[in-house]
Scaffold this active site. Sequence first.
Site, mmCIF file in Angstrom:
data_model
loop_
_atom_site.group_PDB
_atom_site.id
_atom_site.type_symbol
_atom_site.label_atom_id
_atom_site.label_comp_id
_atom_site.label_asym_id
_atom_site.label_seq_id
_atom_site.Cartn_x
_atom_site.Cartn_y
_atom_site.Cartn_z
ATOM 1 N N GLU A 111 0.838 -1.196 0.000
ATOM 2 C CA GLU A 111 0.000 0.000 0.000
ATOM 3 C C GLU A 111 0.868 1.240 0.000
ATOM 4 O OE1 GLU A 111 -2.424 1.469 -0.891
ATOM 5 O OE2 GLU A 111 -4.056 1.422 0.569
ATOM 6 N N ASP A 112 0.350 2.313 -0.571
ATOM 7 C CA ASP A 112 1.094 3.571 -0.564
ATOM 8 C C ASP A 112 1.017 4.255 0.797
ATOM 9 O OD1 ASP A 112 -1.623 4.073 -0.844
ATOM 10 O OD2 ASP A 112 -1.427 5.456 -2.528
ATOM 11 N N ASP A 115 -4.140 5.572 6.156
ATOM 12 C CA ASP A 115 -4.659 6.795 6.753
ATOM 13 C C ASP A 115 -5.608 6.375 7.887
ATOM 14 O OD1 ASP A 115 -5.132 9.560 6.867
ATOM 15 O OD2 ASP A 115 -6.747 9.464 5.425
ATOM 16 N N PHE A 164 -1.640 16.129 4.027
ATOM 17 C CA PHE A 164 -2.055 15.527 2.761
ATOM 18 C C PHE A 164 -0.844 15.478 1.835
ATOM 19 C CE2 PHE A 164 -3.801 14.887 -1.364
ATOM 20 C CZ PHE A 164 -4.825 13.996 -1.120
ATOM 21 N N ARG A 177 1.062 12.294 -9.338
ATOM 22 C CA ARG A 177 1.553 10.954 -8.999
ATOM 23 C C ARG A 177 3.002 10.784 -9.438
ATOM 24 N NH1 ARG A 177 -2.776 7.568 -7.639
ATOM 25 N NH2 ARG A 177 -4.697 7.956 -8.748
HETATM 26 P P1 IMP Z 1 -7.728 4.857 4.427
HETATM 27 O O1 IMP Z 1 -8.710 3.844 3.975
HETATM 28 O O2 IMP Z 1 -8.371 5.996 5.146
HETATM 29 O O3 IMP Z 1 -6.575 4.271 5.213
HETATM 30 O O4 IMP Z 1 -7.168 5.566 3.137
HETATM 31 C C1 IMP Z 1 -6.263 4.986 2.349
HETATM 32 C C2 IMP Z 1 -6.271 5.584 0.961
HETATM 33 O O5 IMP Z 1 -6.636 6.965 0.960
HETATM 34 C C3 IMP Z 1 -4.879 5.525 0.418
HETATM 35 O O6 IMP Z 1 -4.651 4.308 -0.236
HETATM 36 C C4 IMP Z 1 -4.862 6.716 -0.516
HETATM 37 O O7 IMP Z 1 -5.355 6.347 -1.775
HETATM 38 C C5 IMP Z 1 -5.810 7.706 0.115
HETATM 39 N N1 IMP Z 1 -5.080 8.714 0.909
HETATM 40 C C6 IMP Z 1 -5.030 8.822 2.248
HETATM 41 N N2 IMP Z 1 -4.268 9.833 2.635
HETATM 42 C C7 IMP Z 1 -3.778 10.393 1.496
HETATM 43 C C8 IMP Z 1 -2.879 11.488 1.237
HETATM 44 O O8 IMP Z 1 -2.362 12.168 2.126
HETATM 45 N N3 IMP Z 1 -2.622 11.742 -0.076
HETATM 46 C C9 IMP Z 1 -3.161 11.033 -1.097
HETATM 47 N N4 IMP Z 1 -3.990 9.997 -0.897
HETATM 48 C C10 IMP Z 1 -4.297 9.682 0.395
HETATM 49 MG MG MG Z 2 -4.223 3.912 -2.272
#
Ligand code: IMP
Ligand code: MG
Length: 187
Positions: A111-112, A115, A164, A177
Amino acid sequence: MYGDIIEKIKKERGISMEDIKVLIDEQKIQDKVTEIAKRIEKDYEGKEITLICILKGSSFFTVDLAKKINGNVKIEFIQVSSYGSSTVSHNIELKLDLKESIENKDVIVVEDIIDTGRTLSYLLEHLKGRKPNSLKLCTLLDKPERRLYDVKVDYTGFEIPDKFVVGYGLDVNEQYRNLPYIGYIGE
Ligand code: IMP
Ligand code: MG
């Protein structure tokens, strides 16, 4: 939510390169990816590894990681919808599924960024149902302050503050990206 900040910046003047400040430079990213690859290599000695790349964000990280692992590595792709273009996360859905079965495979989800943990907690539960031999999670970035869902991360690149971020696969409305570093928008 970040969406609000971004919508605001966009309405006022659009997001340009001046809005992006460097958080982690290219060299630091590459060094960290090498470090993670070496740990994985050791942990999976002699085993075939299946990396699951979560599109689109983790594509840059997955490719670099795969190149640095000296061993037998397969790559699969999956796509789930999470943020969308609006501020509120709606229900998560599988937009693109794996092409090969992961039954009895040693799988690492790449995963990138984690959050809230919502995407991953859903996805890991789902993948467990497909009976891999093992299932681990590797993320380049982690924002622990934002966590709402409990997810166990096996390999973490960087813990970052609640900002962010864009670049190295991460986008703001599909833009930026391609930056080779991780930048952040806002304060
Ligand atoms: P989560 O489900 O809230 O953990 O969100 C995960 C996804 O939200 C990541 O795989 C990203 O695609 C997107 N995301 C969360 N934070 C960021 C950020 O700071 N920049 C860009 N994408 C984000
Ligand atoms: Mg993602």
